[in-house]
Write a protein that holds these residues in place. Structure first.
Motif, short mmCIF file in Angstrom:
data_model
loop_
_atom_site.label_atom_id
_atom_site.label_comp_id
_atom_site.label_asym_id
_atom_site.label_seq_id
_atom_site.Cartn_x
_atom_site.Cartn_y
_atom_site.Cartn_z
N UNK B 336 0.84 -1.19 0.00
CA UNK B 336 0.00 0.00 0.00
C UNK B 336 0.88 1.25 0.00
N UNK B 337 0.63 2.10 -0.99
CA UNK B 337 1.36 3.36 -1.07
C UNK B 337 0.62 4.48 -0.38
N UNK B 350 1.32 8.56 -9.52
CA UNK B 350 2.54 9.38 -9.45
C UNK B 350 3.07 9.51 -8.03
N UNK B 351 2.29 9.12 -7.05
CA UNK B 351 2.76 9.24 -5.67
C UNK B 351 3.87 8.21 -5.42
N UNK B 492 -4.02 15.18 -3.20
CA UNK B 492 -3.40 16.07 -2.19
C UNK B 492 -3.54 15.47 -0.80
N UNK B 493 -4.70 14.88 -0.54
CA UNK B 493 -4.93 14.28 0.78
C UNK B 493 -3.94 13.15 1.04
N UNK B 494 -3.69 12.34 0.01
CA UNK B 494 -2.74 11.23 0.20
C UNK B 494 -1.34 11.78 0.46
N UNK B 498 1.12 11.15 3.63
CA UNK B 498 2.50 10.67 3.50
C UNK B 498 3.53 11.66 4.05
N UNK B 499 3.10 12.86 4.40
CA UNK B 499 4.02 13.76 5.10
C UNK B 499 3.85 13.61 6.60
N UNK B 500 2.61 13.42 7.03
CA UNK B 500 2.31 13.44 8.47
C UNK B 500 2.33 12.03 9.10
#
Lengths: 343, 538
Positions: B336-337, B350-351, B492-494, B498-500
């Motif tokens: 899972x990405x 692209x993520x 954007x939510x994903x 992935x930052x938090x």
């Protein structure tokens, strides 16, 4: 014959009484409330429990509790299954026929093959066929049932695809439940696929029957062999020999019938063993019989079902015992003589 | 003189006759035109409105019933079903469904419908779930898990009948996942006429046990815990099935199902084992679909040290996902990405995927002020789920991974499942291994349920992470019906996740099914299990 019948009846009554005492005492020995163990009413409200306590005379002494339990049994009330909340009597009636079908066919098969092979061994006493048959009998008797069952499925269901691995009949056939004996129900039904259903049910029957029949068949082989040897050693056979009868005449006319009678006496004893094997086989082949149900009940700690199943199965074994005793008595007048008392 | 050998020959001849006997063409057609599906368990009810278990939904939803709209099995887009078309007003608050006129209910031994489906049936089916005062609401326990979990009671203001074949839903606010919810397995349409008949007979609870629907199959027989027998619905609006019977053979043991498949007693089996053996078999096919689920490693962001995003990020670098996939899912899953699987339309290829780097993890820990590491507890779920078949093993692997960066992990797994869930929703944990299986293919079902501020209050957001920016993004995505705009918001939510890292998504498991090669048609669904409509056998 009357005294013989009375004797058997007497024995039946007392054995049954002992059995019910055992089953009744189980409700105290199992963990949990005795009344709930007896009735299986796990979801009953306090009011319902009070009514039940009254019905089963919980306030009176142990003896009257036991008699009220007996009274319920006589009316076919064995409580409710703790797992399914269905009456035990219904559950038993739905499943016992499948077991009767499996065990009776297996018994017939075991006798049909075991006894003649045993005779064969006796006729060729201490020759190659005898040794071979004895060896096979030994192996057949020693093989664990569960292993044999799984092996049979592996070879005949999975590898060769000859026989189905589970159940009594393909679920596609809608056979109404009349007697519970599948083969008879099929013949009674008006399904357009009757013949195909009969074939399918027979195919389902073959593997479990072979697995159940193997061990008893080997025992019948040895019993038949011993019986035949004894008969061949008697004076009347020697006399027949001296009269100049051919060997086959001696065997078919004199020896066989007398030897069969000796074997039949022991068939009843083997039946309890056969039921034990059938219980394991029912689990392996998902046979919808009482044995599988009883083993599942043990897993699920369904105490009411264990008590009910115990009584029904033992009664079944006992009745078969008595029937075989009668058959033996009918065939052998000597057995009808009262063995005790006057002679 | 009769020789016994002769009797043997006779016996064998008889046996062979019985076994090989005369097969007429007609009798052959029964097994050739019927399907036996070996399922994993008995259904709890025959009405998917009242349950959440996948086993029950597999056995009922697609076979017995229809919904207003449904999902295209290939791309999960919404397609017409009982509603031939629908219209959404510009503000998204009013949705009108135009029903087909020729949809017939099942004729069975216990119910003979006198009319075709109309708006009354739709109203009855939804009001039963939404209106607590509805006479059928308390039947079968009054629980409608899917509807209650997706908050439809608060969303739908009213369901109105415009005319015999038009129904209008008034929503309290715009919600672009509404259509996906209505297309879910639980939103089936029941017969109002049947319900009225049951009231007259004083047998209302039978509505969920003796089902009447409009689906491709009608109910024939259920033998408790043993099998279900369905027959084709001759007046089915999509055309009658070619099958003569559909039987669900309930076989709980996975070895039992495999044996029956190999021995030809089952045509299709659920949850197969021994994948290699099936794949090598010339007469069998193994199919798989990546299910709409996610198994994740979540942090309680309201507790030390996980209130620090740097710590969470550090841990995300230290976890070796490919190793987990191999050991826990035996390779039968996808890494899972983001939060959503790649079969969803909102998936953004692209993520970038997270790299596994012990050095980076250590650096981040130093930055966060934990250069000597720390100790934490990790709650591992005590049950098997498709999204996480063995949480305890996964916990042990994570324990070993985190030891490399100086973090000591204590595994907690001794609670019973319901207690476990309750304690987690009350926030007793520091971190937890859990997952989510989507109810419908709308991506919002992942985002809002798992990470929104409101679900942190209701307890389904077990990270207690409440990020205004994230909430705004998913709210905006819900307010528009433009799928491209929604894609951007979700992407954007994903990225924000992935930052938090309030949670680390680990895997999307696959769902498997095996069948005999003579069964044709598409059966397996990413959402809602199986569907025997249009399946044939040759």
């Amino acid at each position: 014959m009357l005294i013989f019948t009375l004797r058997r009846f007497n024995l039946f009554i007392f054995t049954m009484l002992l059995l019910t005492i055992l089953s009744f005492s189980l409700s105290f020995l199992f963990p949990g409330d005795q009344l709930i163990n007896l009735t299986g009413q796990i979801n009953a409200s306090p009011e319902q429990l009070a009514i039940l306590a009254d019905e089963y005379q919980q306030q009176s002494g142990l003896l009257s509790q036991y008699f009220s339990y007996l009274n319920h049994l006589f009316h076919g009330e064995m409580g409710y299954s703790m797992a399914s909340q269905l009456p035990i009597a219904t559950e038993v009636l739905n499943r016992l026929p499948a077991t009767i079908e499996l065990t009776s066919v297996a018994l017939l098969v075991a006798m049909f093959f075991g006894i003649p092979i045993g005779f064969c061994a006796a006729i060729y006493h201490r020759k190659l066929p005898d040794n071979l048959i004895l060896a096979i009998a030994m192996i057949g008797y020693s093989i664990p049932v569960f292993w044999l069952g799984i092996l049979a499925i592996l070879v005949f269901s999975i590898q060769l695809g000859w026989f189905p691995s589970a159940g009594q009949i393909s679920l596609l056939f809608e056979i109404p439940h009349v007697t519970g004996l599948q083969l008879i129900d099929i013949l009674l039904s008006d399904s357009p696929y009757k013949w195909q259903a009969f074939q399918d049910a027979t195919r389902h029957l073959i593997l479990p029957v072979i697995v159940v029949a193997l061990a008893p068949a080997t025992i019948f082989m040895r019993l038949a062999r011993t019986a035949m040897l004894e008969v061949l050693d008697t004076h009347y056979i020697k006399a027949a020999n001296a009269k100049g009868l051919t060997f086959s005449q001696i065997i078919y006319r004199h020896a066989m019938r007398n030897a069969v009678i000796k074997v039949i006496r022991d068939v009843g004893l083997q039946f309890a063993n056969l039921i034990t094997i059938a219980m394991v086989t029912e689990v392996i082949f998902s046979w919808p019989g009482i044995g599988r149900w009883l083993i599942e009940s043990i897993y699920q700690r369904d105490y009411t079902a264990i008590q009910g199943g115990l009584i029904v199965l033992s009664t079944f074994i006992f009745i078969v015992h008595i029937i075989i005793d009668f058959v033996y008595a009918a065939l052998n007048p000597l057995a009808r003589e009262p063995r005790h008392g006057k002679r | 003189m009769a020789y016994p050998k002769l009797t043997y020959y006779k016996y064998f001849a008889l046996l062979i006759m019985v076994l090989s006997g005369c097969d007429s063409n007609e009798s052959l057609s029964l097994s050739k035109k019927s399907i036996i599906y070996c399922s994993e368990g008995p259904p709890e009810s025959f009405n998917p409105q009242t349950v959440s278990s996948g086993t029950t939904i597999d056995a009922t939803s697609n076979q017995l019933y229809n919904r207003l709209i449904e999902f295209n099995p290939t791309d999960n887009s919404i397609i017409p079903a009982i509603a031939k078309s629908w219209h959404v007003t510009r503000d998204g608050k009013m949705i009108t469904f135009y029903l087909r006129k020729d949809v017939q209910f099942h004729h069975t031994s216990y119910f003979m419908p006198t009319r075709a489906l109309n708006a009354d049936d739709v109203l009855f089916s939804f009001n039963r779930m939404l209106d607590e005062n509805h006479e059928y609401h308390p039947i079968s326990g009054g629980k409608y898990p899917f509807f209650q979990n997706s908050q439809l009671v608060n969303l739908i203001n009213s369901v109105e009948k415009i005319n015999e074949h038009t129904v209008r839903f008034q929503l309290s606010h715009s919600d672009s996942s509404f259509l996906a919810t209505i297309g879910g397995d639980s939103a089936v349409i029941l017969s109002k006429e049947y319900a009225e008949q049951l009231i007259a007979l004083n047998a209302m609870q039978e509505i969920d046990m003796l089902p009447i629907g409009t689906g491709p199959f009608k109910f024939k027989q259920y033998s408790a815990g043993s099998f279900i027998r369905y027959e084709p619905h001759p007046d089915y609006w999509r055309g009658m099935s070619e099958l003569k019977q559909l039987v669900f053979d309930i076989t709980p043991r996975d070895t039992g199902r495999l044996t029956k498949l190999l021995a030809g007693e089952c045509d299709v089996i659920a949850y197969p084992i021994a994948h290699k053996k099936i794949a090598q078999h010339p007469n069998l096919t193994l199919e798989s679909v990546t299910a709409f689920n996610v198994g994740y490693f979540g942090f309680n962001t309201s507790k030390e040290p996980f209130n620090n995003p740097l710590v969470r990020k550090a841990l995300s670098y230290a976890i070796n996902k490919p190793a987990i996939l191999e050991a826990v899912y035996t390779g039968q899953a996808e890494i899972a990405n983001g939060l959503i699987p790649n079969s969803s339309w909102a998936y953004d290829a692209t993520i970038p995927s997270q790299v596994y780097s012990i050095t980076k993890a250590k650096e981040l820990l130093v930055q966060a002020g934990y250069s000597n590491g720390f100790s934490m507890d990790l709650w591992a779920m005590p049950v098997q789920r498709a999204y996480n078949p063995d949480a305890v093993t996964m916990a042990k692997l994570i324990q070993a991974d985190l030891q490399k960066i100086g973090v000591k992990v204590d595994i907690v797994s001794h609670y019973e499942w319901t207690t476990f869930l309750r304690k987690i929703s009350e926030g007793e944990h520091q971190s937890v291994l859990l997952g989510w299986s989507a109810d419908h293919p709308d991506p919002d079902n992942f985002f809002s349920t798992l990470l929104s501020c409101s679900s942190a209050i209701t307890g389904s957001n077990i990270t207690f992470w409440c990020n205004e920016k994230f909430d705004q993004l998913i709210q905006r995505a819900l307010q528009t019906n433009n799928i491209n705009k929604r894609k951007v918001y979700y992407s954007k939510a994903i990225k924000l996740i992935n930052e938090e890292f309030p949670l680390i998504p680990i895997a999307h498991s696959k769902r498997y099914q095996a069948r005999a090669n003579n069964v044709n048609g598409s059966l397996l669904r990413a959402i809602g299990g199986i569907d025997f409509n249009g399946v044939t056998k040759n």
